[in-house]
Scaffold this motif. Sequence first.
Motif, mmCIF file in Angstrom:
data_model
loop_
_atom_site.group_PDB
_atom_site.id
_atom_site.type_symbol
_atom_site.label_atom_id
_atom_site.label_comp_id
_atom_site.label_asym_id
_atom_site.label_seq_id
_atom_site.Cartn_x
_atom_site.Cartn_y
_atom_site.Cartn_z
ATOM 1 N N GLU A 1 5.178 5.741 17.992
ATOM 2 C CA GLU A 1 6.698 5.563 18.190
ATOM 3 C C GLU A 1 7.097 4.005 18.879
ATOM 4 O O GLU A 1 7.862 3.509 18.462
ATOM 5 N N GLN A 2 6.139 3.561 19.790
ATOM 6 C CA GLN A 2 6.377 2.361 20.212
ATOM 7 C C GLN A 2 5.749 1.025 19.553
ATOM 8 O O GLN A 2 5.731 0.200 20.067
ATOM 9 N N GLY A 3 5.110 1.631 18.458
ATOM 10 C CA GLY A 3 4.531 0.400 17.619
ATOM 11 C C GLY A 3 3.014 -0.081 18.032
ATOM 12 O O GLY A 3 2.856 -0.861 17.477
ATOM 13 N N ARG A 4 2.489 0.900 19.023
ATOM 14 C CA ARG A 4 1.031 0.576 19.223
ATOM 15 C C ARG A 4 0.008 1.235 18.108
ATOM 16 O O ARG A 4 0.283 2.225 17.714
ATOM 17 N N GLU A 5 -0.649 0.599 17.678
ATOM 18 C CA GLU A 5 -1.742 0.912 16.957
ATOM 19 C C GLU A 5 -2.714 2.156 17.197
ATOM 20 O O GLU A 5 -3.143 1.832 18.344
ATOM 21 N N LEU A 6 -2.674 3.051 16.436
ATOM 22 C CA LEU A 6 -3.400 4.265 16.702
ATOM 23 C C LEU A 6 -4.720 4.305 15.865
ATOM 24 O O LEU A 6 -6.015 4.740 16.650
ATOM 25 N N LEU A 7 -4.790 3.935 14.707
ATOM 26 C CA LEU A 7 -5.935 3.582 13.937
ATOM 27 C C LEU A 7 -5.720 3.037 12.494
ATOM 28 O O LEU A 7 -4.673 2.483 12.375
ATOM 29 N N ARG A 8 -6.861 2.731 11.986
ATOM 30 C CA ARG A 8 -6.754 2.010 10.570
ATOM 31 C C ARG A 8 -7.308 2.791 9.489
ATOM 32 O O ARG A 8 -8.204 3.421 9.328
ATOM 33 N N LEU A 9 -6.291 2.993 8.316
ATOM 34 C CA LEU A 9 -6.990 3.662 7.137
ATOM 35 C C LEU A 9 -7.549 2.636 6.399
ATOM 36 O O LEU A 9 -7.127 1.521 6.025
ATOM 37 N N PRO A 10 -8.718 3.166 5.746
ATOM 38 C CA PRO A 10 -9.302 2.269 4.734
ATOM 39 C C PRO A 10 -8.458 2.104 3.387
ATOM 40 O O PRO A 10 -7.823 3.027 3.123
ATOM 41 N N ALA A 11 -8.721 1.032 2.826
ATOM 42 C CA ALA A 11 -8.056 0.797 1.780
ATOM 43 C C ALA A 11 -8.015 1.657 0.597
ATOM 44 O O ALA A 11 -6.937 1.994 -0.061
ATOM 45 N N SER A 12 -9.209 2.383 0.460
ATOM 46 C CA SER A 12 -9.163 3.493 -0.788
ATOM 47 C C SER A 12 -8.276 4.492 -0.299
ATOM 48 O O SER A 12 -8.079 5.339 -1.393
ATOM 49 N N PHE A 13 -7.996 4.825 0.853
ATOM 50 C CA PHE A 13 -7.121 6.111 1.072
ATOM 51 C C PHE A 13 -6.134 6.077 0.230
ATOM 52 O O PHE A 13 -5.477 7.214 -0.308
ATOM 53 N N MET A 14 -5.071 4.916 0.421
ATOM 54 C CA MET A 14 -3.918 5.080 -0.366
ATOM 55 C C MET A 14 -4.056 4.174 -1.789
ATOM 56 O O MET A 14 -3.177 4.356 -2.453
ATOM 57 N N SER A 15 -4.887 3.402 -1.828
ATOM 58 C CA SER A 15 -4.834 2.513 -3.097
ATOM 59 C C SER A 15 -5.856 2.842 -4.198
ATOM 60 O O SER A 15 -5.795 2.135 -5.346
ATOM 61 N N GLY A 16 -6.629 3.705 -4.060
ATOM 62 C CA GLY A 16 -7.326 4.149 -5.334
ATOM 63 C C GLY A 16 -8.311 3.109 -5.906
ATOM 64 O O GLY A 16 -8.806 2.151 -5.180
ATOM 65 N N GLU A 17 -8.944 3.170 -6.948
ATOM 66 C CA GLU A 17 -9.652 2.274 -7.652
ATOM 67 C C GLU A 17 -9.103 1.099 -7.884
ATOM 68 O O GLU A 17 -9.324 -0.020 -8.087
ATOM 69 N N LEU A 18 -7.492 1.263 -8.479
ATOM 70 C CA LEU A 18 -6.871 0.060 -9.184
ATOM 71 C C LEU A 18 -5.438 0.277 -8.461
ATOM 72 O O LEU A 18 -4.892 1.548 -8.822
ATOM 73 N N GLU A 19 -4.794 -0.662 -8.020
ATOM 74 C CA GLU A 19 -3.644 -0.800 -7.360
ATOM 75 C C GLU A 19 -2.840 -1.565 -7.997
ATOM 76 O O GLU A 19 -3.281 -2.978 -7.671
ATOM 77 N N VAL A 20 -1.843 -1.468 -8.359
ATOM 78 C CA VAL A 20 -0.595 -2.533 -8.890
ATOM 79 C C VAL A 20 0.815 -2.159 -8.467
ATOM 80 O O VAL A 20 1.050 -1.084 -8.135
ATOM 81 N N THR A 21 1.628 -3.203 -8.585
ATOM 82 C CA THR A 21 2.960 -2.627 -7.989
ATOM 83 C C THR A 21 3.527 -2.006 -9.347
ATOM 84 O O THR A 21 3.165 -2.185 -10.522
ATOM 85 N N ARG A 22 4.774 -1.053 -8.901
ATOM 86 C CA ARG A 22 5.384 -0.245 -10.246
ATOM 87 C C ARG A 22 5.856 -1.316 -11.176
ATOM 88 O O ARG A 22 5.782 -1.152 -12.592
ATOM 89 N N GLY A 23 6.428 -2.454 -10.505
ATOM 90 C CA GLY A 23 7.353 -3.373 -11.606
ATOM 91 C C GLY A 23 6.261 -4.261 -12.330
ATOM 92 O O GLY A 23 6.391 -4.359 -13.574
ATOM 93 N N ASP A 24 4.782 -4.477 -11.929
ATOM 94 C CA ASP A 24 3.738 -5.065 -12.682
ATOM 95 C C ASP A 24 3.160 -4.035 -13.590
ATOM 96 O O ASP A 24 2.994 -4.448 -14.920
ATOM 97 N N LEU A 25 3.292 -2.744 -13.449
ATOM 98 C CA LEU A 25 2.611 -1.602 -14.411
ATOM 99 C C LEU A 25 3.618 -1.794 -15.529
ATOM 100 O O LEU A 25 3.414 -1.642 -16.598
ATOM 101 N N ALA A 26 5.035 -1.553 -14.932
ATOM 102 C CA ALA A 26 6.183 -1.246 -16.162
ATOM 103 C C ALA A 26 6.187 -2.609 -17.095
ATOM 104 O O ALA A 26 6.511 -2.295 -18.360
ATOM 105 N N ARG A 27 6.103 -3.615 -16.398
ATOM 106 C CA ARG A 27 6.148 -4.901 -17.449
ATOM 107 C C ARG A 27 5.224 -5.127 -18.274
ATOM 108 O O ARG A 27 5.130 -5.530 -19.545
ATOM 109 N N THR A 28 3.697 -4.779 -17.675
ATOM 110 C CA THR A 28 2.683 -4.760 -18.869
ATOM 111 C C THR A 28 2.884 -3.683 -19.805
ATOM 112 O O THR A 28 2.459 -4.158 -20.893
#
Length: 409
Positions: free
Chosen positions: A83-110
């Motif tokens: 709550e005070q903005g102090r870092e508790l831990l770091r999540l690896p990129a694969s946790f949220m981003s999967g194998e391929l991550e793009v913005t919704r706008g880039d996906l929709a336009r493509t």
Amino acid sequence: MDRVSTKKILISGASIAGPALALWLGRCGHDVTVVERAATFREGGGAVDYRGSVHREVLARMGVLDTLRGLDTGMGEQAVLDEQGRELLRLPASFMSGELEVTRGDLARTLYEASLPFARYVFGDSVRTLTEHGTGVTVDFEHGPTQDFDLVVGADGIHSTTRRLAFGPEEAYRRDSGWFFSTFSAKAPSHLGLRDSAVLWNDPGRMVGLGNTLGEDGAMLVFHAPGLTYDHRDVAAQKELVLRRFADAGWEVPAVLRSVPGAPDFYFDSLSQIVMDRWSSGRVVLLGDAAWAPAPGGMGNGLAVVGAYVLAGELATAPDHATAFARYEERMRPYAVKCQKQGAGAGRFLAPVTAKQLKQRNRAYRLLCHRTMRGLFEWLTTRTAEAIDLPAYGLSVPSRAEAPVISQL
């Protein structure tokens, strides 16, 4: 592939599922029109990810995989703060981003640009009434002239007008979780040093995610408010609602909120799922969030492109639309249900309601940071993403030079 008779098909919705389906149907020789309520193509939105061989194979068959790889956000680790903005831990990129991550706008336009040679788009209009008869569906539009179509596809999202007209009120099918979310462009405070990275801040019942991808800053806000009602088309009122809900929040939240009033890509909605016992009625069929919204974490964008491929494939190979719709649902329903189960707890995980639940969630995050548990998590999510047998159907996408010329209205 043997050609089926050409049909005149209306797709309502030009976000993700609609353009993906338009690409396939137009390639199969159908006369495809996509109608979209928004006045123009909608940019913006948070990041979306794809996982596993099924997602990868469908995107490759569509001819857009390499383009999307070139638009990958390259998101790195994400810091979890207290709550005070102090870092508790770091999540690896694969946790949220999967194998391929793009913005919704880039996906929709493509997807939109890839489908342009195969379909006509009508922006700033929507379906007003649907009247089915023996040989087709008469569609009365809010602004354009009345037209007859052989088939109508509702790919118009969780608040689908097509679903309401063909199946009844939204409330009969929407399952609300009690959590709500908003995404928008937001300037990150420079001292956070965000570059291809993100921070996640919580207090009980609220979350603020702030990240930088491809040089652009964006925010995602989540909060718990059971029973909250809102007008899903009144953006100004939604902005006021978000500002009120986070008015007393600490950390850098006041700075984030300063971006809300002028954000052109502001989006707000409930974390809800759509649950239906059937996705078609006569000559009308639903696709994407209109049929099965799985909520964040349920791989909704992967479901959208896979569902578009399966629906087009069944229409290309079945003897009639009724058989195609039945086969489409038989193949997609178990897959959608699995993804809904995975997305069902998104709100509880993103914004735990009590301080105790927040500590428990953070302990779970710490476990997931360990290599063994991280591998298990990635295996489980990939297994869900791959929980469908992907038929070949014989569909392929030609180059633009081979595509038919479609006049744009």
